[in-house]
Design a protein around this motif. Structure first.
Motif, short mmCIF file in Angstrom:
data_model
loop_
_atom_site.label_atom_id
_atom_site.label_comp_id
_atom_site.label_asym_id
_atom_site.label_seq_id
_atom_site.Cartn_x
_atom_site.Cartn_y
_atom_site.Cartn_z
N ILE A 1 -7.43 3.14 7.62
CA ILE A 1 -6.44 3.55 6.61
C ILE A 1 -5.35 4.40 7.24
O ILE A 1 -4.16 4.24 6.94
N THR B 1 -11.75 5.32 7.66
CA THR B 1 -10.72 6.36 7.61
C THR B 1 -9.68 6.13 8.71
O THR B 1 -8.47 6.27 8.47
N GLU C 1 -1.30 3.80 7.24
CA GLU C 1 -0.38 4.81 6.71
C GLU C 1 0.66 5.26 7.73
O GLU C 1 1.78 5.59 7.36
N TYR D 1 0.83 -1.20 0.00
CA TYR D 1 0.00 0.00 0.00
C TYR D 1 0.86 1.25 0.00
O TYR D 1 1.89 1.33 0.66
N GLU E 1 -4.99 5.04 -1.92
CA GLU E 1 -5.90 5.20 -0.78
C GLU E 1 -7.36 4.91 -1.13
O GLU E 1 -8.03 4.15 -0.43
N LYS F 1 0.06 5.79 -0.44
CA LYS F 1 -0.98 6.82 -0.36
C LYS F 1 -1.74 7.00 -1.67
O LYS F 1 -2.94 7.25 -1.65
#
Length: 123
Positions: free
Chosen positions: A33, A30, A37, A5, A10, A7
């Motif tokens: 994620i 959210t 990140e 993964y 996303e 950004k």
């Protein structure tokens, strides 16, 4: 093929994660994620097949390099084709983790897909 993964993926990742029962709420999605990140112990891979992202697998890696599968999802049109099994096998075989196991939430699905998952859940 597993893709780590980043950004720029996303929206695709959020779409794939939204198929998980506990990730339906946008706020929760959210936050999830954001964890992938920003937390070095959270690792997210997308599965690419025929130039299309069709699955996702998310792990939390502990201090002993044991990866616990937190999320596994495949888009509906690819379900039943062995995509989840391929993803989980590749995660187990990349040699990056000491072992791979499932949570209580992901265990029954993971056990259907792959036999090398440690049956002990992360407490």
């Amino acid at each position: 093929m597993l893709i780590r993964y980043k950004k720029t993926l996303e929206k695709i990742a959020m779409g794939l994660l939204s198929f998980m029962p506990n990730e339906k709420d946008v706020k929760k999605l959210t936050e999830t994620i954001h964890s992938y990140e920003n937390d070095d112990n959270w690792v997210l891979y997308l599965w690419k097949k025929n130039d299309e992202y069709v699955g996702i697998v998310g792990l939390v890696v502990d201090e002993h390099n044991i990866a616990t599968i937190q999320h596994v999802s495949v888009i509906p049109s690819y379900r039943g084709e062995g995509v989840a099994t391929e993803m989980l096998q590749e995660v187990a075989e990349i040699g990056q983790y000491e072992s791979v196991r499932a949570t209580d939430e992901t265990r029954s699905f993971v056990q259907k897909c792959i036999h090398c998952i440690d049956e002990k859940a992360d407490d």
